[in-house]
Design an enzyme around this catalytic site. Structure first.
Site, PDB file in Angstrom:
ATOM      1  N   LYS A 111       0.840  -1.206   0.000  1.00  0.00           N
ATOM      2  CA  LYS A 111       0.000   0.000   0.000  1.00  0.00           C
ATOM      3  C   LYS A 111       0.871   1.250   0.000  1.00  0.00           C
ATOM      4  O   LYS A 111       0.549   2.244  -0.657  1.00  0.00           O
ATOM      5  CB  LYS A 111      -0.942   0.009   1.211  1.00  0.00           C
ATOM      6  CG  LYS A 111      -1.926  -1.141   1.233  1.00  0.00           C
ATOM      7  CD  LYS A 111      -3.338  -0.681   0.874  1.00  0.00           C
ATOM      8  CE  LYS A 111      -4.277  -1.827   0.597  1.00  0.00           C
ATOM      9  NZ  LYS A 111      -4.733  -2.540   1.786  1.00  0.00           N
ATOM     10  N   LYS A 194      -4.299 -12.268  -8.142  1.00  0.00           N
ATOM     11  CA  LYS A 194      -5.432 -12.287  -7.217  1.00  0.00           C
ATOM     12  C   LYS A 194      -6.572 -11.409  -7.728  1.00  0.00           C
ATOM     13  O   LYS A 194      -6.325 -10.362  -8.321  1.00  0.00           O
ATOM     14  CB  LYS A 194      -4.907 -11.745  -5.882  1.00  0.00           C
ATOM     15  CG  LYS A 194      -5.928 -11.575  -4.803  1.00  0.00           C
ATOM     16  CD  LYS A 194      -5.363 -10.815  -3.611  1.00  0.00           C
ATOM     17  CE  LYS A 194      -6.454  -9.958  -3.001  1.00  0.00           C
ATOM     18  NZ  LYS A 194      -6.020  -9.028  -2.001  1.00  0.00           N
ATOM     19  N   LYS A 197     -10.114  -5.509  -5.560  1.00  0.00           N
ATOM     20  CA  LYS A 197     -10.634  -4.211  -6.000  1.00  0.00           C
ATOM     21  C   LYS A 197      -9.528  -3.340  -6.568  1.00  0.00           C
ATOM     22  O   LYS A 197      -9.687  -2.705  -7.598  1.00  0.00           O
ATOM     23  CB  LYS A 197     -11.320  -3.500  -4.832  1.00  0.00           C
ATOM     24  CG  LYS A 197     -12.688  -4.047  -4.539  1.00  0.00           C
ATOM     25  CD  LYS A 197     -13.169  -3.655  -3.154  1.00  0.00           C
ATOM     26  CE  LYS A 197     -13.975  -4.790  -2.545  1.00  0.00           C
ATOM     27  NZ  LYS A 197     -14.121  -4.692  -1.097  1.00  0.00           N
TER      28      LYS A 197
HETATM   29  P1  TYM Z   1     -10.980  -7.164   2.418  1.00  0.00           P
HETATM   30  O1  TYM Z   1     -12.089  -6.187   2.496  1.00  0.00           O
HETATM   31  O2  TYM Z   1      -9.799  -6.863   1.578  1.00  0.00           O
HETATM   32  O3  TYM Z   1     -11.502  -8.570   1.964  1.00  0.00           O
HETATM   33  C1  TYM Z   1     -12.557  -9.202   2.653  1.00  0.00           C
HETATM   34  C2  TYM Z   1     -12.384 -10.703   2.695  1.00  0.00           C
HETATM   35  O4  TYM Z   1     -12.327 -11.212   1.370  1.00  0.00           O
HETATM   36  C3  TYM Z   1     -11.174 -12.025   1.228  1.00  0.00           C
HETATM   37  N1  TYM Z   1     -10.659 -11.894  -0.145  1.00  0.00           N
HETATM   38  C4  TYM Z   1     -10.260 -12.940  -0.876  1.00  0.00           C
HETATM   39  N2  TYM Z   1     -10.221 -14.253  -0.607  1.00  0.00           N
HETATM   40  C5  TYM Z   1      -9.783 -15.056  -1.589  1.00  0.00           C
HETATM   41  N3  TYM Z   1      -9.372 -14.620  -2.821  1.00  0.00           N
HETATM   42  C6  TYM Z   1      -9.404 -13.318  -3.131  1.00  0.00           C
HETATM   43  N4  TYM Z   1      -9.025 -12.903  -4.337  1.00  0.00           N
HETATM   44  C7  TYM Z   1      -9.852 -12.396  -2.133  1.00  0.00           C
HETATM   45  N5  TYM Z   1     -10.001 -11.049  -2.100  1.00  0.00           N
HETATM   46  C8  TYM Z   1     -10.504 -10.757  -0.862  1.00  0.00           C
HETATM   47  C9  TYM Z   1     -10.181 -11.484   2.235  1.00  0.00           C
HETATM   48  O5  TYM Z   1      -9.222 -12.463   2.572  1.00  0.00           O
HETATM   49  C10 TYM Z   1     -11.080 -11.123   3.377  1.00  0.00           C
HETATM   50  O6  TYM Z   1     -11.336 -12.264   4.178  1.00  0.00           O
HETATM   51  N6  TYM Z   1      -8.425  -6.736   6.622  1.00  0.00           N
HETATM   52  C11 TYM Z   1      -9.661  -7.242   6.104  1.00  0.00           C
HETATM   53  C12 TYM Z   1     -10.899  -6.647   6.765  1.00  0.00           C
HETATM   54  C13 TYM Z   1     -10.899  -6.792   8.247  1.00  0.00           C
HETATM   55  C14 TYM Z   1     -11.031  -8.009   8.984  1.00  0.00           C
HETATM   56  C15 TYM Z   1     -10.969  -7.616  10.345  1.00  0.00           C
HETATM   57  C16 TYM Z   1     -11.175  -9.343   8.624  1.00  0.00           C
HETATM   58  C17 TYM Z   1     -10.796  -5.778   9.122  1.00  0.00           C
HETATM   59  N7  TYM Z   1     -10.826  -6.281  10.395  1.00  0.00           N
HETATM   60  C18 TYM Z   1     -11.072  -8.566  11.360  1.00  0.00           C
HETATM   61  C19 TYM Z   1     -11.277 -10.278   9.642  1.00  0.00           C
HETATM   62  C20 TYM Z   1     -11.217  -9.883  10.999  1.00  0.00           C
HETATM   63  C21 TYM Z   1      -9.696  -6.876   4.625  1.00  0.00           C
HETATM   64  O7  TYM Z   1      -9.057  -5.989   4.180  1.00  0.00           O
HETATM   65  O8  TYM Z   1     -10.551  -7.545   3.912  1.00  0.00           O
END
Ligand code: TYM
Length: 327
Positions: A111, A194, A197
């Protein structure tokens, strides 16, 4: 019942990576666990400091959660920013998190490279806010995709460190959870590793059939196999990864055989894949439209979720304050 926590940032609609990497587990876990599923609106400020309409974005995800089958009668569904206790725990965890380890987190480095003019402290301490989200409910399991493994390691470190400093066994070490043998990574169909977004290669749950067909037909391929049973290059492996998730075993076998005898036609494979994705997402897409139109329902789900999540968070936080010595 064991507690489960997970969240998704409201930086766009839910895509197939979110869905297969996390949300399908949310839905399957809610009968057997005490589940807390939230919308990580504070986290989204680390990359989008001036969101267009954060209220709308959070309601969009909420409607999509419900459309996917997360049931407010079974799970607590809430907005992160409705549970202020998370912030106090975040502060305590930050007091024991070190610059070196935070700077080494891969997502921070990525990032920081992507937004060199905005390497903010929230971005650096993203993993401690995530740890606070999880530890505030003293959760044991966290359904997440493969990309969250390093953040989960930091959450365990925060729990261990707190326990060591205060000499007790207060926070359990939370574990990533997935129903498959390994954590899931949904690939992009554009040849990038991957679906995400920021990669701009997403198929969204709300996409209609035509949009999905267009996106899948554009998937990157190669010139085709020339030697029988040869290993698949990554872009082709990615298509098969998708087939394995959305298509029947017979369909997968059909294209495996075609690959192995070098008669595969990628156009046919893509058409089948698009049709199978649409069959999967179309009912969800319709429910997204229904739930999005019902603002009153969304508001009442969020209100009730905020109350229940706050109650659970207050319990943990009052013990944490006591342990540290605030009376
Ligand atoms: P975020 O918003 O980037 O993504 C949400 C969830 O989707 C999963 N994900 C994927 N899994 C497999 N293949 C992909 N291409 C893919 N893209 C996204 C992510 O692994 C995630 O599970 N940090 C987290 C949000 C968060 C969170 C937390 C999660 C904040 N606090 C506490 C669990 C517990 C995030 O950025 O997710």
């Amino acid at each position: 019942m064991e507690k489960v926590v997970s969240g998704i940032r409201p930086t766009g609609n839910l895509h197939l990576g979110n869905y297969f990497g996390a949300v399908t587990s949310f839905v399957r876990m809610q009968d057997d666990y005490d589940c807390y599923f939230f919308i990580a609106d504070w986290h989204s400020l680390t990359t989008h400091p001036k969101p267009d309409n954060i209220q709308q974005s959070t309601y969009t995800i909420l409607a999509e959660y419900l459309a996917c089958g997360i049931d407010p009668e079974k799970s607590v569904i809430y907005m992160q920013s409705d549970v202020k206790e998370v912030l106090e725990l975040y502060l305590y965890l930050n007091m024991n998190a070190y610059l070196g380890e935070l700077e080494r987190v891969t997502t921070f480095k990525e990032k920081a490279r992507k937004q060199p003019d905005n390497v903010n402290a929230g971005l650096l301490t993203y993993p401690t806010l995530m740890a606070a989200d999880i530890l505030i409910h003293r959760a044991l399991k966290v359904p997440v995709g493969k990309d969250q493994e390093q953040n989960m390691e930091m959450a365990r470190k925060c729990a261990r460190r707190f326990n060591n400093i205060y000499g007790l066994d207060f926070f359990p070490e939370p574990q990533s959870f997935h129903f498959s043998e390994k954590a899931i990574k949904i690939p992009g169909l554009d040849g990038s590793g991957k679906m995400g977004k920021s990669e701009g290669n997403c198929i969204y749950l709300k996409d209609d059939a035509k949009t999905i067909q267009k996106k899948v037909m554009k998937a990157v391929t190669d010139s085709g196999p020339t030697v029988p049973c040869s290993p698949k290059p990554e872009v082709i492996e990615n298509l098969f990864t998708f087939l394995n998730i959305v298509s029947t075993p017979d369909t997968v076998q059909y294209f495996e055989d075609k690959w192995n005898d070098c008669s595969i036609r990628y156009g046919d494979l893509k058409k089948q894949l698009a049709a199978d994705i649409v069959a999967y997402t179309e009912p969800i897409r319709q429910r997204i439209e229904q739930f999005s139109a019902d603002r009153d329902l969304l508001r009442s789900v969020a209100r009730r979720g905020a109350e229940m999540a706050t109650e659970s968070a207050q319990k943990t936080l009052s013990e944490v304050r006591h342990i540290i010595g605030f009376r």
